[in-house]
Design an enzyme around this catalytic site. Sequence first.
Site, PDB file in Angstrom:
ATOM      1  CE  LYS A  48      -3.521   2.508   2.565  1.00 39.44           C
ATOM      2  NZ  LYS A  48      -4.589   2.434   3.546  1.00 39.44           N
ATOM      3  NE  ARG A  79      -5.758   9.641   2.944  1.00 35.43           N
ATOM      4  CZ  ARG A  79      -4.472   9.836   2.689  1.00 35.43           C
ATOM      5  NH1 ARG A  79      -4.029  11.044   2.387  1.00 35.43           N
ATOM      6  NH2 ARG A  79      -3.614   8.836   2.745  1.00 35.43           N
ATOM      7  CD  GLU A  89       5.492  -3.601   4.220  1.00 33.95           C
ATOM      8  OE1 GLU A  89       4.856  -4.475   4.822  1.00 33.95           O
ATOM      9  OE2 GLU A  89       5.850  -2.529   4.762  1.00 33.95           O
ATOM     10  CE  LYS A 106      -5.512   1.598  -0.512  1.00 38.26           C
ATOM     11  NZ  LYS A 106      -6.377   1.638   0.653  1.00 38.26           N
ATOM     12  CB  SER A 161     -11.504   7.037  -3.758  1.00 39.22           C
ATOM     13  OG  SER A 161     -10.376   7.565  -3.086  1.00 39.22           O
ATOM     14  CE1 TYR A 176     -14.760   2.998  -2.620  1.00 43.62           C
ATOM     15  CE2 TYR A 176     -12.876   3.357  -4.069  1.00 43.62           C
ATOM     16  CZ  TYR A 176     -13.400   3.228  -2.800  1.00 43.62           C
ATOM     17  OH  TYR A 176     -12.579   3.323  -1.716  1.00 43.62           O
TER      18      TYR A 176
HETATM   19  C1  PBG Z   1      -7.198   3.764   5.356  1.00 46.45           C
HETATM   20  C2  PBG Z   1      -7.612   3.422   3.987  1.00 46.45           C
HETATM   21  C3  PBG Z   1      -7.489   4.290   2.923  1.00 46.45           C
HETATM   22  C4  PBG Z   1      -8.009   3.662   1.831  1.00 46.45           C
HETATM   23  C5  PBG Z   1      -8.432   2.394   2.233  1.00 46.45           C
HETATM   24  N1  PBG Z   1      -8.151   2.259   3.588  1.00 46.45           N
HETATM   25  C6  PBG Z   1      -7.021   5.698   2.879  1.00 46.45           C
HETATM   26  C7  PBG Z   1      -5.744   6.042   3.486  1.00 46.45           C
HETATM   27  O1  PBG Z   1      -4.846   5.212   3.613  1.00 46.45           O
HETATM   28  O2  PBG Z   1      -5.624   7.192   3.865  1.00 46.45           O
HETATM   29  C8  PBG Z   1      -8.114   4.317   0.502  1.00 46.45           C
HETATM   30  C9  PBG Z   1      -9.039   3.754  -0.450  1.00 46.45           C
HETATM   31  C10 PBG Z   1      -9.431   4.659  -1.550  1.00 46.45           C
HETATM   32  O3  PBG Z   1      -8.898   5.758  -1.771  1.00 46.45           O
HETATM   33  O4  PBG Z   1     -10.351   4.237  -2.251  1.00 46.45           O
HETATM   34  N2  PBG Z   1      -6.858   2.809   6.217  1.00 46.45           N
END
Ligand code: PBG
Length: 339
Positions: free
Chosen positions: A204, A214, A244, A259, A285, A324
């Site tokens: 991630k 967010r 990781e 991601k 997102s 989504y």
């Molecule tokens: C936070 C989390 C995030 C997303 C999934 N889990 C945002 C972040 O790490 O700040 C992002 C997913 C998205 O943008 O669709 N634990």
Amino acid sequence: MACGSGSFPRVRLRRIRQQAWSRDLVAETSLYLDDLILPLFVGRDEGEIKEDEKTPLDLPCVTLGQLERFVCEQVVPSGVRAIMLFPVVPAVLKDQAGSYALKSDGLVPQALRCLKACAPDLGCIVDVALDPYTSHGHDGLVREGMVLNDETVEVLAQMACLYAENGADCVAPSDMMDGRVGVIRCALEGRGHHNTMIMAYAAKYASAFYGPFRDVMGVQHQAKGFHKKTYQMDVRNQKEALRETRLDVQEGADFVVVKPGGLSLDVLATLNKEVAIPLVAYQVSGEFAMLRAASKMGWITYEQALLESMVVMKRAGASAILTYGALDVARLLKEASAS
Ligand code: PBG
């Protein structure tokens, strides 16, 4: 045209592309309904997710009271077989420690109980991290400006057990603390949750593409100095993703998430070659927002671009995809198979 010593015109790669049946016959990548996971935001009923507060993006978002209907009328009939839950917690319930995360009658436990009662065959995955619950928006406990690792991991393990007790089939730690998969696995085993799966966000990145997510969570991500680079990975690195992932596998992860998925095709391809674990690509997102915004401007066609963005993640090595747009993809796949 004379046949020279070169391969052309004996070899014409366009021959096979002329008809739909021959294109389909040789297609190397397939996208199935079974590959899809729908991320779903669930808020409390007291009007947190009013129509005018919804992001223009229209990310899938319901209140607890709307959950059963949405799932039974839209998700299950669509053929999408799994969802990933994210709680939308009102600001008044957030604090420094994210203590609402451990409430046994909190949003997620209530949503899980509802889902297990109304759609027992739908796969329920729950994101595990503290950011929906903390007033500062970080994924862990913060002391003197530092996001604490080991203390956070203890809380995450308790959250995972709470979710498992309430029916989660799978927990998905997205926090990027070190060692959390192992600690969560131990905690689940200790409480008899041997079959609760762990979908670990192994690769991630500290990405600029989480903005719309967010916004839904109410995290002030545009505040000066706000970033998650002390725990999420540096986008410049690929070896780190491999390390990781290997660690998460050793610690007992059942799947790993990469991601942002569409921006990490190289990482997916490398992990697919190097590590024997199912890979889940998360179209985050911001990636989804780009598709939506460009199609709104008339620059691309949403449906085609969405499907293409799915297929390339599968081509790179993903077994499953979080998007989504899962309900739209499901509809398009059904339409394609009916035609
Ligand atoms: C936070 C989390 C995030 C997303 C999934 N889990 C945002 C972040 O790490 O700040 C992002 C997913 C998205 O943008 O669709 N634990």
